[in-house]
Scaffold this active site. Structure first.
Site: not given
Ligand code: UT7
Length: 348
Positions: A125, A273, A304
């Site tokens: 990226c 990005h 993305n």
């Molecule tokens: O391009 C290269 C660089 N990439 C980036 O910069 C990406 C950086 N990361 C992100 O954008 C975020 O971490 C994501 C969008 C990928 C994920 O968002 P998040 O807020 O970090 O989610 P998380 O992994 O902390 O999960 C939060 C909650 C969890 O549930 P509990 O444990 O709080 O009950 C997950 O199980 O959301 C749940 N979860 C989902 N729920 C619905 C994880 N994925 C999903 C999903 N749909 N797809």
């Protein structure tokens, strides 16, 4: 004894700038509702956690080379530079299926760039910023007059549709820029770097060999019986990357502003990005960006697209009139490696 003769120095333009930008977005739109067929999620969760409402996925005729040629054609037209004058073609991609030959050579040939040197870079990226840094150096060193920088991805090919932490995030597309000589500085010092100690936080599960053997599996891996993807896929520790991006990348963006001698209120656009709308919002806060500065939010409709995301967002802001030619834009890319690159540039 005769003295060792001195090599005649290669000297190029004093400065460089982006002269034209172009993008290609695949035809097929994948709304969040379609993603819900693959993973247990909701439209609301995807929109609030990432800012994405839809993304584009490439079809059979929309190869990495084809999308690049389309995007580059637009950049060439905007720059008004004939293809035969392009002195180097740099293609940043992590989704070209072959290690060799570089896809850049095919693109250069199809565009009519003659014998221009052409090569691929793997900087995820941050690829567009890496490419701009190289282009600026080549032009100022006299090694090329005009450089074509392309960021292109078919991330759908590396998306595991059963992985709920990544299945909604990635999109496909190409963005291209023509960089050429300028009387005034048009590309500020590029603040770029890497942190290989975090190389495992975004990574490909396996090499392309398996993919090459199964070209029919394109646009998403199938899962083998043991649960491992039968096709290479991207794995990401989302939260780790998120925290790194929010804490470290705002500092890098500020360094790029400082190096260019520009303050946030002097910007005509902020084009980070397109990784996550919440990362963008956190950066705006950290940089104390005034509300008057337009911000790229292309992720909503594009997802993305890694190396393609900054030039695609730039093209959209210029086309919509949100940003104007000649405005100063702060760009920053960051991703797998981990790698990053930020700079202040003059918009074409
Ligand atoms: O391009 C290269 C660089 N990439 C980036 O910069 C990406 C950086 N990361 C992100 O954008 C975020 O971490 C994501 C969008 C990928 C994920 O968002 P998040 O807020 O970090 O989610 P998380 O992994 O902390 O999960 C939060 C909650 C969890 O549930 P509990 O444990 O709080 O009950 C997950 O199980 O959301 C749940 N979860 C989902 N729920 C619905 C994880 N994925 C999903 C999903 N749909 N797809």
């Amino acid at each position: 004894m005769t003295p060792t003769p001195e090599i005649r120095p290669s000297v190029g333009a004093k400065f460089s700038r982006i002269l034209g930008v172009g993008g290609y977005r695949p035809v097929r739109v994948i709304p969040n509702s379609e993603v819900l067929d693959w993973i247990d999620s909701s439209d609301e969760w995807i929109r609030t956690r990432s800012g994405i409402t839809e993304r584009r996925w490439a079809g059979a005729g929309e190869s990495v080379a084809e999308m690049s040629v389309q995007a580059a054609g637009k950049a060439i037209a905007q720059a008004g530079v004939p293809a035969e004058k392009i002195g180097t073609v740099i293609v940043s991609t992590v989704t070209h299926l072959k290690q060799t030959p570089a896809v850049a050579t095919e693109i250069a040939d199809r565009l009519g760039c003659g014998t221009a040197p052409a090569f691929d870079i793997s900087a995820a990226c941050a690829g567009f910023g890496y490419g701009l840094s190289l282009a600026d150096g080549l032009i100022r060193a006299g090694n090329a007059e005009y450089v074509l920088v392309i960021g292109v991805e078919r991330l759908s090919d590396l998306t595991d549709k059963s992985d709920r932490s990544t299945a909604f995030i990635f999109g496909d597309g190409a963005g291209a820029a023509i960089v050429g000589p300028s009387d005034t500085p048009g590309i500020g010092k590029v603040i770029w770097g890497s942190d290989g100690s975090q190389r495992d936080v975004i990574t490909q599960t396996q090499a392309w060999d398996s993919a090459m053997a199964r070209p029919e599996a394109i646009n998403g891996p199938t899962t083998a019986e043991d649960g491992a993807p039968a096709w290479p896929a991207l794995r990401m520790e989302g939260q780790t990357v998120f925290r790194w991006a929010v804490w470290e990348m705002a500092k890098v963006a500020q360094q790029a502003l400082d190096a260019a001698g520009i303050t946030a209120d002097q910007l005509g656009a902020f084009i980070p990005h397109q990784a996550n709308m919440r990362i963008t919002d956190a950066m705006i806060k950290a940089l104390k960006l005034p509300e008057s500065v337009p911000v790229a939010r292309d992720i909503a409709e594009t997802g993305n697209t890694s190396a393609a995301s900054i030039p695609l967002a730039m093209e959209r802001m210029l086309a919509s009139g949100e940003a104007k030619s000649g405005d100063l834009a702060l760009i920053i890319g960051f991703g797998a490696g981990l790698v990053y690159a930020a700079a202040v540039v003059t918009l074409p």
